[in-house]
Design a protein around this motif. Structure first.
Motif, PDB file in Angstrom:
ATOM      1  N   LEU A 185       0.841  -1.195   0.000  1.00  0.00           N
ATOM      2  CA  LEU A 185       0.000   0.000   0.000  1.00  0.00           C
ATOM      3  C   LEU A 185       0.879   1.249   0.000  1.00  0.00           C
ATOM      4  O   LEU A 185       2.092   1.170   0.168  1.00  0.00           O
ATOM      5  N   GLY A 187       2.865   4.432   1.013  1.00  0.00           N
ATOM      6  CA  GLY A 187       3.539   4.987   2.185  1.00  0.00           C
ATOM      7  C   GLY A 187       4.086   3.951   3.142  1.00  0.00           C
ATOM      8  O   GLY A 187       4.603   4.274   4.197  1.00  0.00           O
ATOM      9  N   VAL A 188       4.010   2.652   2.775  1.00  0.00           N
ATOM     10  CA  VAL A 188       4.520   1.623   3.725  1.00  0.00           C
ATOM     11  C   VAL A 188       6.040   1.564   3.704  1.00  0.00           C
ATOM     12  O   VAL A 188       6.643   0.996   4.610  1.00  0.00           O
ATOM     13  N   GLY A 189       6.653   2.126   2.645  1.00  0.00           N
ATOM     14  CA  GLY A 189       8.120   2.107   2.597  1.00  0.00           C
ATOM     15  C   GLY A 189       8.653   1.223   1.477  1.00  0.00           C
ATOM     16  O   GLY A 189       9.761   0.714   1.558  1.00  0.00           O
ATOM     17  N   LYS A 190       7.846   1.047   0.399  1.00  0.00           N
ATOM     18  CA  LYS A 190       8.278   0.173  -0.709  1.00  0.00           C
ATOM     19  C   LYS A 190       9.525   0.719  -1.378  1.00  0.00           C
ATOM     20  O   LYS A 190      10.525   0.036  -1.520  1.00  0.00           O
ATOM     21  N   THR A 191       9.451   1.992  -1.799  1.00  0.00           N
ATOM     22  CA  THR A 191      10.567   2.578  -2.553  1.00  0.00           C
ATOM     23  C   THR A 191      11.831   2.562  -1.714  1.00  0.00           C
ATOM     24  O   THR A 191      12.910   2.176  -2.158  1.00  0.00           O
ATOM     25  N   LYS A 196      17.076  -0.122  -0.002  1.00  0.00           N
ATOM     26  CA  LYS A 196      17.762  -0.896   1.052  1.00  0.00           C
ATOM     27  C   LYS A 196      18.155  -2.275   0.532  1.00  0.00           C
ATOM     28  O   LYS A 196      19.260  -2.775   0.775  1.00  0.00           O
ATOM     29  N   ARG A 217       2.578   8.361  -8.832  1.00  0.00           N
ATOM     30  CA  ARG A 217       3.018   9.359  -7.855  1.00  0.00           C
ATOM     31  C   ARG A 217       4.259  10.026  -8.461  1.00  0.00           C
ATOM     32  O   ARG A 217       5.323   9.407  -8.540  1.00  0.00           O
ATOM     33  N   GLN A 223      12.336   9.845  -6.554  1.00  0.00           N
ATOM     34  CA  GLN A 223      12.837   9.281  -5.277  1.00  0.00           C
ATOM     35  C   GLN A 223      13.735   8.080  -5.561  1.00  0.00           C
ATOM     36  O   GLN A 223      14.826   7.947  -5.015  1.00  0.00           O
ATOM     37  N   GLY A 269       1.907   2.301  -5.050  1.00  0.00           N
ATOM     38  CA  GLY A 269       1.133   1.932  -3.868  1.00  0.00           C
ATOM     39  C   GLY A 269      -0.287   2.474  -4.020  1.00  0.00           C
ATOM     40  O   GLY A 269      -0.511   3.431  -4.736  1.00  0.00           O
ATOM     41  N   LYS A 325       9.508  -0.215   9.328  1.00  0.00           N
ATOM     42  CA  LYS A 325       9.196   0.699  10.440  1.00  0.00           C
ATOM     43  C   LYS A 325       9.112   0.002  11.795  1.00  0.00           C
ATOM     44  O   LYS A 325       8.362   0.395  12.674  1.00  0.00           O
ATOM     45  N   ASP A 327      11.264   0.242  13.835  1.00  0.00           N
ATOM     46  CA  ASP A 327      11.889   1.175  14.796  1.00  0.00           C
ATOM     47  C   ASP A 327      10.843   2.098  15.395  1.00  0.00           C
ATOM     48  O   ASP A 327      11.119   2.871  16.282  1.00  0.00           O
ATOM     49  N   GLY A 350      12.663  -3.739   8.255  1.00  0.00           N
ATOM     50  CA  GLY A 350      13.241  -2.394   8.120  1.00  0.00           C
ATOM     51  C   GLY A 350      13.143  -1.693   9.461  1.00  0.00           C
ATOM     52  O   GLY A 350      12.104  -1.740  10.115  1.00  0.00           O
ATOM     53  N   GLU A 351      14.268  -1.118   9.882  1.00  0.00           N
ATOM     54  CA  GLU A 351      14.241  -0.485  11.221  1.00  0.00           C
ATOM     55  C   GLU A 351      14.764   0.941  11.164  1.00  0.00           C
ATOM     56  O   GLU A 351      15.525   1.374  12.013  1.00  0.00           O
TER      57      GLU A 351
HETATM   58  N1  LIG Z   1      11.086   5.083  10.654  1.00  0.00           N
HETATM   59  C1  LIG Z   1      11.077   4.467   9.465  1.00  0.00           C
HETATM   60  N2  LIG Z   1      10.656   5.131   8.363  1.00  0.00           N
HETATM   61  C2  LIG Z   1      10.645   4.459   7.175  1.00  0.00           C
HETATM   62  C3  LIG Z   1      11.088   3.110   7.079  1.00  0.00           C
HETATM   63  N3  LIG Z   1      10.955   2.733   5.756  1.00  0.00           N
HETATM   64  C4  LIG Z   1      10.464   3.813   5.092  1.00  0.00           C
HETATM   65  N4  LIG Z   1      10.280   4.837   5.937  1.00  0.00           N
HETATM   66  C5  LIG Z   1       9.776   6.171   5.608  1.00  0.00           C
HETATM   67  O1  LIG Z   1       8.419   6.025   5.246  1.00  0.00           O
HETATM   68  C6  LIG Z   1       8.072   7.055   4.253  1.00  0.00           C
HETATM   69  C7  LIG Z   1       7.455   6.382   3.023  1.00  0.00           C
HETATM   70  O2  LIG Z   1       8.476   5.600   2.415  1.00  0.00           O
HETATM   71  P1  LIG Z   1       8.389   5.257   0.861  1.00  0.00           P
HETATM   72  O3  LIG Z   1       9.465   4.317   0.541  1.00  0.00           O
HETATM   73  O4  LIG Z   1       8.269   6.501   0.037  1.00  0.00           O
HETATM   74  O5  LIG Z   1       6.984   4.516   0.801  1.00  0.00           O
HETATM   75  P2  LIG Z   1       6.295   3.906  -0.464  1.00  0.00           P
HETATM   76  O6  LIG Z   1       5.607   2.655  -0.048  1.00  0.00           O
HETATM   77  O7  LIG Z   1       7.246   3.810  -1.574  1.00  0.00           O
HETATM   78  O8  LIG Z   1       5.228   5.032  -0.735  1.00  0.00           O
HETATM   79  P3  LIG Z   1       4.484   5.189  -2.108  1.00  0.00           P
HETATM   80  O9  LIG Z   1       5.559   5.361  -3.118  1.00  0.00           O
HETATM   81  O10 LIG Z   1       3.654   6.394  -1.906  1.00  0.00           O
HETATM   82  O11 LIG Z   1       3.687   3.964  -2.322  1.00  0.00           O
HETATM   83  C8  LIG Z   1       9.368   7.758   3.938  1.00  0.00           C
HETATM   84  O12 LIG Z   1       9.458   8.956   4.695  1.00  0.00           O
HETATM   85  C9  LIG Z   1      10.447   6.795   4.410  1.00  0.00           C
HETATM   86  O13 LIG Z   1      11.635   7.455   4.819  1.00  0.00           O
HETATM   87  C10 LIG Z   1      11.520   2.460   8.302  1.00  0.00           C
HETATM   88  O14 LIG Z   1      11.909   1.278   8.343  1.00  0.00           O
HETATM   89  N5  LIG Z   1      11.497   3.168   9.453  1.00  0.00           N
END
Ligand SMILES: Nc1nc2c(ncn2[C@@H]2O[C@H](COP(=O)(O)OP(=O)(O)OP(=O)(O)O)[C@@H](O)[C@H]2O)c(=O)[nH]1
Length: 569
Positions: A185, A187-191, A196, A217, A223, A269, A325, A327, A350-351
């Motif tokens: 989904l 914002g979960v941190g895929k990119t 990583k 997006r 990014q 996402g 996340k 962490d 991911g931390e």
């Molecule tokens: N604290 C923390 N933040 C994280 C982690 N992984 C990603 N983030 C943050 O979460 C936010 C979203 O990360 P993205 O990688 O852009 O998420 P995405 O799923 O690619 O989002 P979309 O491209 O919109 O689908 C960013 O600010 C990242 O820095 C993690 O393990 N810990």
């Protein structure tokens, strides 16, 4: 007044008992105790060296200790990830109840399992997972006997750590490139996870390329390109002029041309699982034929994460999950739910936001983290140590039978040395900062002096100290061999006999026997413990009791012969 720490193996963890000692510094040689549970009060015998009245003395202490099953462990730095604190606390409460049992039954499991169930639900573990876990653990645990020294709750702890099975690593294609499709989904941190993962694989000498297929997006492509530059990993992108599927197709052929090992595909996402998203992913899967399809889930979503993994798995088919996340202040429920609900392993966690904050997922480590980092490990270590307990008990038997000789003494000092320098160890013991470095150095020096003399003895002399009492020439030889004075050798031998005498008296006392000269000490101690204030008949004052104990300690009532004060050699 030096504080004295005696380390004893107390079942679930090392407990420290601190006791006051009048001598300037006491170096306990941990000689024997038996592991105790939280309710035990144990008689504890230890012997050690201390600087008493300016002389090196062998000492002996015997105490009734209330062994509190504290979590304080010498040297076990218990770092618990904040993310699991709540769950850890709940589970620890359950363990505490279980620890009292020797064998787990349906009855005595009820309450602790209710605690575990509550702790898991509060940690946002999905209900079906909690139900299945509690039932399976109960079934497996009930009736478990006590493996020698390993209490059932420790087995239960192992069951929890087994819950996740073994770590599952990335599967690579037989014929490169290995394609890894990243879904999830918004914002979960895929990119971020793509970056990583690329860095993780690069460190394993795998060449990578990342495909930017998120055309919805605008910032997503930028990014990924930025991350690629940061880690010197090429990114294939075609802006948003092509469809994700087309970009995937072109990117893959580019990768094959360049002979790249791994292709990591970043996808768009969505706010929630929708038909469009799923169809697009299915088409990409057909074009890419990925070896791995990872669902990236946010640990903060708790048990939701498990449902998501299950849904994606049904629609697209997953090979694993990346939990990001951790962490944050997630309660850990996602980590416990995903495997159980979807049957798919968590492969990475991911931390943090940095590119290095990705590590393979090890279920057993996660379990020990959830249950209080180090507790599990020390539980299992304690199980091994408990096997060594027999040796300690053998030693204690020798002490009680006053057969303690110089070989035993050497064994103990070497064990202490294996545990690290006394100074280094004491600093881990809460409250031990009262023992000054000077006192520690003195005690360690004393120990070395004693060891040098013992090392100059023949094996027969160590095993039979009597040989030394009859032969001044032997003592002279040892003094010369160790660079000490004959008086020091005599002092050491004399103290060993005094220690034997004290132990013999104390053993008698511990077995409820009478020690000459102490016949009414026992009764005084009992009455002082029982009688309400002001009603007991005149009791010996504390000083008188201490005088009596000292008399015992100096073997005052021992049989005549070598070692008594009069016969200092
Ligand atoms: N604290 C923390 N933040 C994280 C982690 N992984 C990603 N983030 C943050 O979460 C936010 C979203 O990360 P993205 O990688 O852009 O998420 P995405 O799923 O690619 O989002 P979309 O491209 O919109 O689908 C960013 O600010 C990242 O820095 C993690 O393990 N810990």
């Amino acid at each position: 007044m030096a504080m004295v720490a005696t380390l004893t193996n107390c079942g679930a963890g090392a407990c420290m008992m601190l006791s006051q000692r009048t001598s300037s510094s006491w170096l306990p040689l941990f000689l024997g105790s038996r592991s105790c549970s939280s309710r035990d009060v144990i008689g504890f015998v230890d012997a050690g060296v201390f600087q008493g009245d300016g002389r090196l003395r062998l000492g002996l202490s015997w105490r009734l200790l209330h062994c509190n099953q504290s979590k304080r462990k010498m040297g076990a730095l218990s770092i618990r990830a904040a993310v699991f604190d709540q769950l850890s606390t709940g589970l620890e409460e359950a363990w505490t109840k279980l620890r009292r049992e020797d064998v787990l039954t349906r009855e005595n499991m009820k309450e602790p399992m209710r605690d575990i169930r509550r702790a898991l639900l509060e940690a946002d573990v999905s209900l079906p997972v909690v139900r299945r876990f509690v039932n399976s653990v109960s079934e497996k645990a009930i009736g478990t006997g006590v493996i020698r020294g390993v209490k059932p709750d420790q087995q239960l702890v192992k069951l929890v750590s087994l819950m996740g099975g073994d770590a599952v690593s990335i599967e690579f294609a037989k014929v490169p490139p290995t394609v890894i499709l990243m879904a999830g989904l918004q914002g979960v941190g895929k990119t971020t996870a793509c970056g990583k993962l690329a860095l993780f694989l690069k460190k394993k000498d795998k060449s990578c390329i990342m495909l930017a297929t998120d055309v919805y997006r605008p910032a997503a492509i930028e990014q990924l390109v930025t991350l690629g530059k940061q880690m010197e990993v090429p990114v294939f992108e075609a802006g948003n002029q092509l469809s994700p599927v087309e970009i995937a197709r072109k990117g893959l052929s580019e990768a094959k041309k360049k002979g790249v090992d791994v292709v990591i595909v970043d996808t768009a996402g969505r706010l929630q699982v929708d038909k469009g998203m799923m169809n697009e992913l299915k088409q990409m899967k057909q074009v890419l034929n990925p070896t791995e399809i990872f669902l990236v889930v946010d640990a903060m979503t708790g048990q939701e994460a498990a449902a998501l993994v299950a849904a994606f798995n049904l629609e697209v088919g997953l090979t694993g999950a990346i939990l990001t996340k951790l962490d944050g202040d997630s309660r850990g429920g996602a980590a416990l739910s995903i495997k159980e609900v979807s049957g798919k392993p968590i492969k990475f966690i991911g931390e943090g936001e940095s590119m290095t904050a990705l590590e393979p997922f090890y279920p057993d480590r996660m379990a020990s983290r959830i249950l209080g980092m180090g507790d599990i490990l020390s539980f299992v270590e304690k199980a091994q140590e408990v096997m060594m307990q027999e040796e300690a008990e053998e030693m204690q038997k020798k002490i009680m039978e006053a057969k303690f000789d110089f070989n035993d003494f050497l064994k103990q000092t070497r064990m202490m040395a294996r545990m690290g320098s006394m100074g280094g160890m004491l600093k881990f013991i809460p409250g031990m900062n009262k023992v000054s470095p000077l006192q520690i150095r003195e005690a360690e020096k004393s120990l070395k002096v004693m060891e040098s003399m013992i090392n100059s003895m023949t094996p027969e002399e160590r095993a039979d100290p009597e040989l030394l009492t009859k032969s001044p020439s032997r003592r002279r030889r040892i003094a010369l061999g160790s660079g000490r004075t004959q008086e020091q050798v005599s002092q050491l031998v004399s103290q060993l006999f005094q220690m034997r005498a004290r132990m013999k008296n104390l053993a008698t006392l511990m077995q409820g026997g009478k020690v000459p000269g102490l016949d009414n000490l026992d009764e005084s101690l009992r009455s002082s413990q029982k009688a309400p204030p002001g009603t007991a008949k005149r009791r010996r004052t504390k000083t008188e009791l201490q005088k009596l104990l000292t008399k015992v300690g100096q073997g005052g009532s021992v049989a005549k012969g070598f070692g008594s004060k009069r016969e200092v050699i």
